[in-house]
Structure formats: C-alpha cells, structure tokens
Write a protein that holds these residues in place. Structure first.
Motif, short mmCIF file in Angstrom:
data_model
loop_
_atom_site.label_atom_id
_atom_site.label_comp_id
_atom_site.label_asym_id
_atom_site.label_seq_id
_atom_site.Cartn_x
_atom_site.Cartn_y
_atom_site.Cartn_z
N ASP A 286 0.82 -1.21 0.00
CA ASP A 286 0.00 0.00 0.00
C ASP A 286 0.86 1.26 0.00
N LEU A 287 1.92 1.29 0.80
CA LEU A 287 2.78 2.47 0.84
C LEU A 287 3.51 2.67 -0.48
N LEU A 288 3.88 1.60 -1.13
CA LEU A 288 4.55 1.70 -2.44
C LEU A 288 3.61 2.35 -3.45
N LEU A 289 2.39 1.87 -3.53
CA LEU A 289 1.43 2.40 -4.50
C LEU A 289 1.06 3.84 -4.19
N GLU A 290 1.10 4.21 -2.93
CA GLU A 290 0.67 5.54 -2.52
C GLU A 290 1.74 6.60 -2.72
N THR A 291 2.99 6.21 -2.62
CA THR A 291 4.07 7.20 -2.58
C THR A 291 4.92 7.25 -3.84
N MET A 292 4.68 6.36 -4.82
CA MET A 292 5.51 6.33 -6.01
C MET A 292 4.67 6.62 -7.24
N THR A 293 5.32 7.17 -8.25
CA THR A 293 4.63 7.44 -9.51
C THR A 293 4.41 6.12 -10.26
N ASP A 294 3.54 6.19 -11.27
CA ASP A 294 3.26 4.97 -12.05
C ASP A 294 4.53 4.44 -12.71
N GLU A 295 5.39 5.33 -13.20
CA GLU A 295 6.63 4.87 -13.84
C GLU A 295 7.54 4.18 -12.83
N GLN A 296 7.60 4.71 -11.61
CA GLN A 296 8.43 4.09 -10.58
C GLN A 296 7.86 2.74 -10.15
N ILE A 297 6.53 2.65 -10.09
CA ILE A 297 5.90 1.37 -9.76
C ILE A 297 6.19 0.35 -10.85
N GLU A 298 6.14 0.78 -12.11
CA GLU A 298 6.47 -0.12 -13.21
C GLU A 298 7.92 -0.58 -13.12
N ALA A 299 8.82 0.30 -12.66
CA ALA A 299 10.22 -0.09 -12.50
C ALA A 299 10.37 -1.17 -11.44
N VAL A 300 9.66 -1.00 -10.32
CA VAL A 300 9.71 -2.00 -9.25
C VAL A 300 9.08 -3.31 -9.73
N PHE A 301 7.99 -3.20 -10.46
CA PHE A 301 7.35 -4.40 -11.00
C PHE A 301 8.27 -5.11 -11.99
N ALA A 302 8.99 -4.34 -12.81
CA ALA A 302 9.93 -4.95 -13.76
C ALA A 302 11.04 -5.70 -13.03
N HIS A 303 11.46 -5.19 -11.88
CA HIS A 303 12.46 -5.90 -11.08
C HIS A 303 11.91 -7.26 -10.63
N GLU A 304 10.68 -7.28 -10.13
CA GLU A 304 10.08 -8.55 -9.71
C GLU A 304 9.86 -9.46 -10.91
N LEU A 305 9.52 -8.87 -12.04
CA LEU A 305 9.36 -9.66 -13.26
C LEU A 305 10.68 -10.29 -13.67
N GLY A 306 11.78 -9.57 -13.44
CA GLY A 306 13.09 -10.11 -13.75
C GLY A 306 13.38 -11.39 -12.98
N HIS A 307 12.93 -11.46 -11.72
CA HIS A 307 13.11 -12.70 -10.96
C HIS A 307 12.39 -13.86 -11.63
N LEU A 308 11.22 -13.60 -12.18
CA LEU A 308 10.44 -14.66 -12.82
C LEU A 308 11.04 -15.05 -14.17
N VAL A 309 11.42 -14.06 -14.96
CA VAL A 309 11.99 -14.35 -16.28
C VAL A 309 13.28 -15.15 -16.15
N GLN A 310 14.09 -14.79 -15.16
CA GLN A 310 15.38 -15.48 -14.95
C GLN A 310 15.22 -16.75 -14.10
N ARG A 311 14.00 -17.07 -13.71
CA ARG A 311 13.70 -18.27 -12.90
C ARG A 311 14.54 -18.30 -11.61
N HIS A 312 14.61 -17.17 -10.97
CA HIS A 312 15.40 -17.09 -9.75
C HIS A 312 14.81 -17.92 -8.62
N LEU A 313 13.47 -18.01 -8.55
CA LEU A 313 12.86 -18.79 -7.49
C LEU A 313 13.27 -20.26 -7.59
N LEU A 314 13.29 -20.77 -8.82
CA LEU A 314 13.71 -22.16 -9.01
C LEU A 314 15.17 -22.35 -8.64
N TRP A 315 16.02 -21.43 -9.08
CA TRP A 315 17.44 -21.57 -8.79
C TRP A 315 17.74 -21.35 -7.32
#
Length: 471
Positions: A286-315
């Motif tokens: 909630d604090l992330l969505l409230e205090t960051m711009t949409d572009e910044q939220i997309e940047a944070v989301f892209a970071h989490e997406l990177g974990h999935l694309v690179q299969r970091h959870l599996l590794w």
C-alpha cells in the motif's frame, strides 16, 4: 536479517544434542529459571530503555539516540538465538521439554517438541516488539515533518495492537508458517508409515526422502497460504494494472494475480512468490502504490518480473537443496573425522559444527540472493530503456530513481547493507556501471551463467556424496 535470526532457534532445536544432560556446574532445578529469566530480563530492560528514550528525547538528539538504541536492539535479537543455544547445550532445555511431553517427545513426531521447545525464544522475540514500540512511535512522529517536506503522505502512528499485528504477519507468520507446514507434512507422512509398520525398516535415506518430499510440496503451494498471512487483496482494475499485465505478457510470464499488500502503510515494498503459475503472485504494498509514480511502480514491477523471467525462485530452491546436501554429505563426513580426533569433553564440538553449518548456509544463501537481485535490477533497467526514450543509460537512471524513492519512503539509509539484497547504494552503482560499460554487462551475464552452473555442479556432487554417506 531479522527473519534469519527468527529461524535460528528452529534450526538449533532440530540440531540439538539428544543425549546431553545438564548435570555439573549448575543444578538442574535452577536451569529453567535461569534460562527463562534472562529472556524476561532482556525484554524488560530494553522496554524500560525505550520508554525513557521516548519521553526524554528532543529533536536535536533523536536520531542519534535511536541509532544507539537500534544497535542495542539488534544485539538483543542476536542474543536470543545465542542464549537459546546455551540453553540447549549447557542447561538441558531440550531434555526438560522431552520429559515434559512424554510420548510426544520420543515418538516419530517432531512438530510438538519444536513448538514447545522454541516457545521461549519466540515469546522473547515478540516481547521485543513491546520493548521497541515507544521508540518506534517517537521516530514515526518525528518523521511526519520530513514526510511533509518530501511531499509524501502522512499517516497517524498505529497503536500497539496494529503495530504488533503487522509485525506478527511480516516476521513470525511469514517466516515460520512454511517451516511449520514442512514439519507438519513430514510428521503426517512419518505417522502414516508408522501405522503401516514401515517405520521398522526406515533408514536415513527414507527419512531424508520424506523431508525433501514434504519441503517440495509445501514450497510449491505455500503462496496460497502466505497471501492470506500477509493480508493481501487483488489489485483493482486500472490503467496501471493493465500496463503491468501487458509487461508480463510480453515476456510470457504467467501468474495468478497482482495483489495489493496491506501493511498499514508500514512498508513500501514489492515481492513475488510461487514457482507454479497457478500459485504465483506479485505483491505491491500500500505504501509503495501511494508514494511512487506509475513509472516508478512499473520499474519495481519490472524488477520482480526479472526474478520470474530469470527463474530465480527455481534456482534459489536448487541452491537451498544444494547447500543442505553439502551439510548432510561433506559436513557429516567432516563431523565423523572430528570425532576420530578425540576432542576434549569440555569442548562443545556439536554446537560448533552446527554454528559452522548455519554460517556456511547463511553466507552461501546471501551471496546467491544478492547476485540474483543485481540481475533483476539490470533486467528492470533494460525494460525501462526499451519502453522510454532511447537515451544511453536512460533506463538505468529511471530504475535508479525508483530505487532511491524506495529508500526514501522506507526511511532506509542508502549505505545500509542488507543480507539478501545488499545496500541501495551498491545497487544504484551497479546498474549505472552496467549501463555505461557494455563489456561489464557482458561479463555480468557470463558470471550469472557461471553461478547457475556452479549451483548445479554443487547439487550433483553433494547429492551423490550424501547418498554414499547414508547408504
């Protein structure tokens, strides 16, 4: 780091000495009082200091006093697993719990004894929340003015009930629920085997197979539970959500839902959990969505997406299994060699070996996690570069701005190091170096590939070694 300290009493309990007695320099009747009394004294003294600090502090010395107090609070959290280990190895706490539980302590079930045995350490950990609350409240009240000056939303300081509930969700339940589920699944399987009289033929290989099977099942499906532990709800439909879903679709990443993570505006963070697409969630607080711009939220989301694309959870899962096999195979072999050296009786060899094993696991897991965090940072910077203006290094700077904002809203010093992620400053410098030097980016990609190969090789060698040890 705090979640690791919280898990240490569980690891110490599972590796406790089963035959050690508490006779000697301290009377058996006095041992429980001493063991429990230090936990109570620790909580009480830190609570008294916190209340004095909250009443007498002034603006000029607030942050200096709180830094000193927070350092001592960290030392107090370190003392909890340290004193718990002394209680197991020096005061006979494990034997006392085993006698108290009777048949439940000696049977094939491990969960009842673990819950009772680690309860003092867990209660002491939660007692420190009570101790810290006045100082935490003073810090938040003083930070309201800084939030206004930084054009950030201001929220009232939560009362102790909300503060305690938030900490309970974020620390205890989130960290311990998967571990307790693994032990519960392991106990259920062991009980079924006992009822089928298979326990009479059980060998170490069977015991290890049961534990690995239980761990795999829980880790695959635990996000279904953790999403409720963390008080989450589906993120409402909006242009932002649709852009985030489109970003994931471009990379072929599937997940069950994007969740709003309610933290009572305590934490500005994001996370991803789940290896299976049907049990996979991306969390935005909630604090992330409230205090960051949409572009910044997309940047944070892209970071989490990177974990999935690179299969970091599996590794990461494979890395945990590999490190576990290292402790069970080469670690047990080393333990056997030490036994042949006839070490002095007063030397706590078992405790030292356990501490060494935990230390190896912590260092190895931290190195793997920080490397994967850097890779996810670089992935996010590349996505922002592709989506924005083709300015050299523009994606890295946009991601760095988002990361800097995360530090601001969470009141995290840029140079503060963190076990799993490293410092914000090192991550900022990392993406900028990779963006400014193509050769560095190429070498970074190769090093990430080497890390995967090392993990795979370590898994194969340690698993084969373990199989030979338990044969």
């Amino acid at each position: 780091m705090s979640r690791l300290l919280l898990l240490l009493p569980l690891l110490l309990w599972m590796g406790r000495p089963l035959g050690l007695q508490a006779d000697g320099w301290i009377l058996r009747a006095q041992a429980p009082l001493l063991f429990l009394g230090l936990f109570a004294a620790l909580v009480g003294s830190m609570g008294l200091w916190s209340r004095v600090l909250a009443r007498r502090v002034i603006d000029a010395n607030l942050h200096r006093s709180l830094r000193r107090y927070n350092r001592m609070m960290f030392a107090a959290r370190l003392l909890i697993p340290a004193w718990f280990a002394f209680g197991l190895y020096g005061l006979g706490w494990g034997q006392l719990v085993t006698r108290f539980l009777g048949p439940l302590g000696d049977g094939p079930l491990e969960l009842p004894a673990l819950l009772v045995g680690t309860l003092p350490a867990l209660l002491a950990w939660m007692g420190l929340w009570w101790s810290q609350y006045p100082a935490e409240r003073a810090l938040r009240e003083q930070s309201m003015l800084m939030s206004l000056e930084a054009d950030l939303p201001v929220h009232s300081v939560p009362n102790f009930r909300h503060y305690f509930t938030t900490q309970l969700r974020l620390q205890v339940l989130f960290s311990l629920a998967p571990v307790l589920l693994i032990l519960l699944a392991r106990d259920v399987i062991a009980l079924i085997l006992q009822l089928l009289h298979v326990h009479q033929r059980t060998q170490p290989a069977v015991e290890m197979s049961i534990s690995l099977l239980a761990a795999a099942a829980v880790l695959l499906f635990s996000p279904l539970l953790l999403r409720r532990v963390l008080d989450t709800h589906p993120l409402a439909d909006s242009p932002l959500r649709r852009r985030l879903e489109a970003m994931a679709a471009r990379h072929g990443v599937r997940f069950s839902d994007i969740l709003l993570w309610r933290t009572n505006h305590h934490m500005g963070n994001a996370a991803v959990m789940g290896m299976l697409p049907t049990c996979r969630y991306v969390l935005l607080s909630d604090l992330l969505l409230e205090t960051m711009t949409d572009e910044q939220i997309e940047a944070v989301f892209a970071h989490e997406l990177g974990h999935l694309v690179q299969r970091h959870l599996l590794w990461m899962g494979l890395g945990i299994v590999a490190l576990t096999f290292v402790l069970m195979g080469p670690g047990e072999w080393l333990n056997q060699q030490i036994d042949r050296w006839h070490m002095p009786a007063w030397l706590p060899v078992e405790l030292l070996m356990l501490i060494g094993g935990i230390g190896l696991f912590v260092v190895g897991f931290g190195l793997i996690s920080r490397r994967f965090e850097r890779q996810a940072d670089w992935f996010a910077a590349l996505q922002l570069q592709a989506a924005g203006e083709p300015t050299p290094g523009g994606g890295a700077e946009r991601f760095a701005a988002a990361l800097h904002r995360v530090a601001l809203v969470n009141n995290i010093p840029i140079a503060a190091n963190e076990w799993l992620h490293g410092s914000i400053g090192s991550r900022l410098n990392g993406v900028r170096i990779l963006a400014g030097n193509p050769d560095s980016a190429t070498r970074f990609g190769r090093s990430a590939l080497r890390l995967r190969m090392i993990l795979l090789l370590m898994l194969l060698i340690s698993a084969a070694w373990t199989a030979m040890m338990i044969r």
